[in-house]
Design a protein around this motif. Structure first.
Motif, mmCIF file in Angstrom:
data_model
loop_
_atom_site.group_PDB
_atom_site.id
_atom_site.type_symbol
_atom_site.label_atom_id
_atom_site.label_comp_id
_atom_site.label_asym_id
_atom_site.label_seq_id
_atom_site.Cartn_x
_atom_site.Cartn_y
_atom_site.Cartn_z
ATOM 1 N N VAL A 198 0.104 -1.169 0.103
ATOM 2 C CA VAL A 198 0.291 0.165 -0.186
ATOM 3 C C VAL A 198 0.866 1.075 -0.120
ATOM 4 O O VAL A 198 0.502 2.727 -0.979
ATOM 5 C CB VAL A 198 -1.126 -0.077 1.142
ATOM 6 C CG1 VAL A 198 -0.053 0.617 2.790
ATOM 7 C CG2 VAL A 198 -2.162 1.275 0.958
ATOM 8 N N SER A 199 2.264 0.999 0.551
ATOM 9 C CA SER A 199 2.311 2.456 0.694
ATOM 10 C C SER A 199 3.026 2.578 -1.007
ATOM 11 O O SER A 199 4.118 4.093 -0.951
ATOM 12 C CB SER A 199 4.036 2.178 1.366
ATOM 13 O OG SER A 199 5.281 1.085 0.371
ATOM 14 N N ASP A 200 4.093 2.299 -1.495
ATOM 15 C CA ASP A 200 4.393 2.091 -2.788
ATOM 16 C C ASP A 200 3.080 2.752 -3.588
ATOM 17 O O ASP A 200 3.377 3.292 -4.897
ATOM 18 C CB ASP A 200 4.900 0.799 -3.577
ATOM 19 C CG ASP A 200 5.648 0.498 -2.918
ATOM 20 O OD1 ASP A 200 6.837 1.434 -2.731
ATOM 21 O OD2 ASP A 200 6.245 -0.767 -3.358
ATOM 22 N N VAL A 201 1.623 2.182 -3.190
ATOM 23 C CA VAL A 201 0.613 2.371 -4.445
ATOM 24 C C VAL A 201 -0.068 4.094 -4.101
ATOM 25 O O VAL A 201 -0.311 4.831 -4.691
ATOM 26 C CB VAL A 201 -0.754 1.751 -3.512
ATOM 27 C CG1 VAL A 201 -2.419 2.503 -4.181
ATOM 28 C CG2 VAL A 201 -0.602 0.441 -4.650
ATOM 29 N N ASN A 252 -1.790 2.248 -14.908
ATOM 30 C CA ASN A 252 -1.272 0.697 -13.707
ATOM 31 C C ASN A 252 -1.361 1.246 -12.975
ATOM 32 O O ASN A 252 0.011 2.031 -13.323
ATOM 33 C CB ASN A 252 -1.373 -0.435 -15.276
ATOM 34 C CG ASN A 252 -1.676 -1.246 -16.386
ATOM 35 O OD1 ASN A 252 -2.663 -1.013 -15.966
ATOM 36 N ND2 ASN A 252 -0.835 -1.582 -16.867
ATOM 37 N N ILE A 253 -1.210 0.455 -11.399
ATOM 38 C CA ILE A 253 -0.072 1.011 -10.469
ATOM 39 C C ILE A 253 -0.523 -1.031 -9.799
ATOM 40 O O ILE A 253 -1.238 -1.436 -9.534
ATOM 41 C CB ILE A 253 -0.904 2.070 -9.351
ATOM 42 C CG1 ILE A 253 -1.010 3.227 -9.748
ATOM 43 C CG2 ILE A 253 -0.234 1.869 -8.101
ATOM 44 C CD1 ILE A 253 -1.848 4.371 -9.109
ATOM 45 N N GLY A 254 0.794 -1.002 -9.504
ATOM 46 C CA GLY A 254 0.946 -2.179 -9.634
ATOM 47 C C GLY A 254 2.704 -3.031 -9.003
ATOM 48 O O GLY A 254 3.516 -2.133 -8.819
ATOM 49 N N ILE A 275 6.535 9.328 -13.744
ATOM 50 C CA ILE A 275 6.149 10.199 -12.390
ATOM 51 C C ILE A 275 8.003 9.018 -11.617
ATOM 52 O O ILE A 275 7.597 9.034 -10.483
ATOM 53 C CB ILE A 275 5.348 9.780 -11.656
ATOM 54 C CG1 ILE A 275 4.865 8.327 -11.656
ATOM 55 C CG2 ILE A 275 4.496 10.572 -12.457
ATOM 56 C CD1 ILE A 275 3.285 8.296 -10.278
ATOM 57 N N GLY A 276 8.488 7.890 -12.490
ATOM 58 C CA GLY A 276 9.468 7.313 -12.249
ATOM 59 C C GLY A 276 8.905 6.151 -11.652
ATOM 60 O O GLY A 276 10.026 5.611 -10.294
ATOM 61 N N TYR A 277 7.659 5.616 -11.133
ATOM 62 C CA TYR A 277 7.266 4.889 -10.652
ATOM 63 C C TYR A 277 8.100 3.631 -10.640
ATOM 64 O O TYR A 277 7.630 2.978 -11.823
ATOM 65 C CB TYR A 277 5.461 4.438 -10.437
ATOM 66 C CG TYR A 277 5.113 3.067 -9.624
ATOM 67 C CD1 TYR A 277 5.008 3.483 -8.362
ATOM 68 C CD2 TYR A 277 5.720 1.895 -10.563
ATOM 69 C CE1 TYR A 277 4.483 2.674 -7.641
ATOM 70 C CE2 TYR A 277 4.438 1.113 -9.739
ATOM 71 C CZ TYR A 277 4.131 1.195 -8.358
ATOM 72 O OH TYR A 277 3.642 0.248 -7.811
ATOM 73 N N GLN A 278 8.370 2.518 -9.465
ATOM 74 C CA GLN A 278 8.633 1.167 -9.326
ATOM 75 C C GLN A 278 8.220 0.619 -7.889
ATOM 76 O O GLN A 278 8.720 1.850 -7.483
ATOM 77 C CB GLN A 278 10.035 1.328 -10.041
ATOM 78 C CG GLN A 278 10.920 1.610 -9.936
ATOM 79 C CD GLN A 278 12.238 1.308 -10.088
ATOM 80 O OE1 GLN A 278 12.416 1.350 -11.052
ATOM 81 N NE2 GLN A 278 13.504 0.881 -9.236
ATOM 82 N N PRO A 279 7.773 -0.061 -7.575
ATOM 83 C CA PRO A 279 7.539 -0.385 -6.576
ATOM 84 C C PRO A 279 8.365 -1.010 -6.189
ATOM 85 O O PRO A 279 9.582 -1.640 -6.577
ATOM 86 C CB PRO A 279 6.570 -1.658 -6.812
ATOM 87 C CG PRO A 279 7.241 -2.275 -7.659
ATOM 88 C CD PRO A 279 6.858 -1.209 -8.730
ATOM 89 N N ARG A 280 9.051 -0.267 -4.520
ATOM 90 C CA ARG A 280 10.393 -0.776 -3.854
ATOM 91 C C ARG A 280 9.890 -2.167 -2.354
ATOM 92 O O ARG A 280 11.089 -2.725 -1.993
ATOM 93 C CB ARG A 280 9.753 0.613 -3.328
ATOM 94 C CG ARG A 280 10.324 2.153 -3.901
ATOM 95 C CD ARG A 280 10.125 2.689 -2.234
ATOM 96 N NE ARG A 280 8.311 3.017 -2.134
ATOM 97 C CZ ARG A 280 7.791 3.711 -1.099
ATOM 98 N NH1 ARG A 280 8.784 4.677 -0.944
ATOM 99 N NH2 ARG A 280 7.168 4.041 -0.607
ATOM 100 N N LYS A 281 8.915 -2.808 -2.220
ATOM 101 C CA LYS A 281 8.395 -3.527 -1.754
ATOM 102 C C LYS A 281 8.332 -4.956 -2.505
ATOM 103 O O LYS A 281 7.941 -5.318 -3.495
ATOM 104 C CB LYS A 281 7.593 -3.807 -0.239
ATOM 105 C CG LYS A 281 8.110 -2.290 0.737
ATOM 106 C CD LYS A 281 6.978 -2.218 1.991
ATOM 107 C CE LYS A 281 7.581 -0.648 2.829
ATOM 108 N NZ LYS A 281 6.992 -1.030 3.817
#
Length: 332
Positions: free
Chosen positions: A220-223, A242-244, A298-304
């Motif tokens: 959830v913190s990444d989302v 997409n967010i995941g 936005i440079g998003y990539q999941p961290r966990k």
């Protein structure tokens, strides 16, 4: 900034409220507590910039008043969860479609930016994996109630994009892929908290179907970081993201990892879909997002990693045995 979050007493909404309050913004929450929980926002009520209203998103005058007070709107309120979808299709369709209608109409009067949360469910039975935002949506037959949620959220997307194109209401659409974390409960079919609670209490870990279906779970913190980043970025308007995560795992493998991480002796058992949801139930064999679009913006990539995500959920239930048992409004 003044932020309105519909469904803000839910799992994702309450974490989003945390993030904006920590940033110094003012947060208004609207929730009827039908699937959210006051326990999710109890820790926020003493904060001077936090406000909440217990009312349905269908109450147009309340929504209009709150929208007028705020600068941006996150529309997270929705009926969600496979069990709820199958058992209450009328509630699912009416909640999702009419709720979006009310929020978008109110926001349009003052042209307030709206981020509407959709779901990976809209990809339906598509086999074009990983799923791209511009890919075709392949929904099952209307006789299969399983697809009422996906269809209702697709209508929400069409409506939000129509408001942008025709009336220039700034809208952003996100499709969430299996968001997981503290405060999420297993009621109505959320698989990770269900498995964790079963493992911690020594009950059988129950898999629906053969367990070969795969998913990608996102912390959830990444989302939340993605939601805030998209709301802040002017280039996100009029687009779907997409967010995941792309760390794919079968449900059988997930059950085994939960059992290992909890040091549980629980038996893993399989329950036929027909027994769980009735005859004719259909499921998506794979659900994997293409994240190139949101990463480029936005440079998003999941961290966990998945193990880190599971560890957080395990710690939550170990430390909070009386954690809320009511379901949450968004779980993509």
């Amino acid at each position: 900034m003044r932020v309105l979050i519909t469904g803000g007493a839910g799992f994702i909404g309450s974490h989003l409220a945390d993030a904006y309050l920590d940033r110094g913004d003012e947060v208004f929450i609207l929730d009827d507590l039908s699937t959210g929980s006051i326990d999710n926002i109890r820790h926020l009520r003493a904060r001077p910039k936090f406000h909440y209203v217990i009312e349905s998103v269908h109450h147009a005058s309340t929504v209009a008043e709150l929208v007028d007070q705020c600068d941006v709107v996150f529309h997270l309120a929705a009926a969600v969860g496979v069990k709820l979808i199958v058992e209450s299709p009328v509630r699912t369709i009416e909640t999702n479609v009419h709720g979006a209608e009310v929020v978008l109409a109110a926001a349009n009067k003052k042209k307030k930016k709206v981020l509407l949360a959709s779901t990976s469910e809209v990809y339906g039975l598509s086999e074009d994996v990983p799923f791209r935002e511009d890919g075709n949506l392949v929904l099952g037959a209307t006789s299969k109630g399983r697809w009422s949620y996906a269809c209702s959220k697709a209508i929400d997307e069409f409506l939000a994009l129509a408001y942008w194109r025709e009336r220039k209401l700034p809208t952003v659409l996100v499709r969430l892929f299996n968001t997981v974390g503290p405060r999420q409960t297993g009621q109505y079919g959320m698989v990770v908290p269900t498995f964790v609670k079963q493992a911690l209490t020594g009950r059988p870990i129950t898999i629906y179907g053969d367990g070969a279906q795969s998913r990608c779970f996102t912390d959830v913190s990444d989302v939340i970081a993605a939601l805030v980043g998209l709301m802040d970025h002017p280039g996100a308007v009029g687009e779907v993201y997409n967010i995941g995560s792309t760390e794919e795992v079968t449900i059988r493998q997930l059950a085994e990892r939960v059992r290992t991480l909890t040091d549980s002796t629980s038996e893993i058992v399989h329950i036929p879909y027909e027994q769980a949801y009735g005859d004719g139930f259909e499921d998506m064999p794979r659900r994997v997002p293409d994240l190139s679009k949101i990463h480029a913006l936005i440079g998003y990539q999941p961290r966990k990693s998945l193990d880190q995500i599971l560890g957080g959920v395990i710690d939550f239930f170990r430390d909070a045995p009386t954690a809320p048992t009511r379901p949450e409004p968004i779980a993509g």
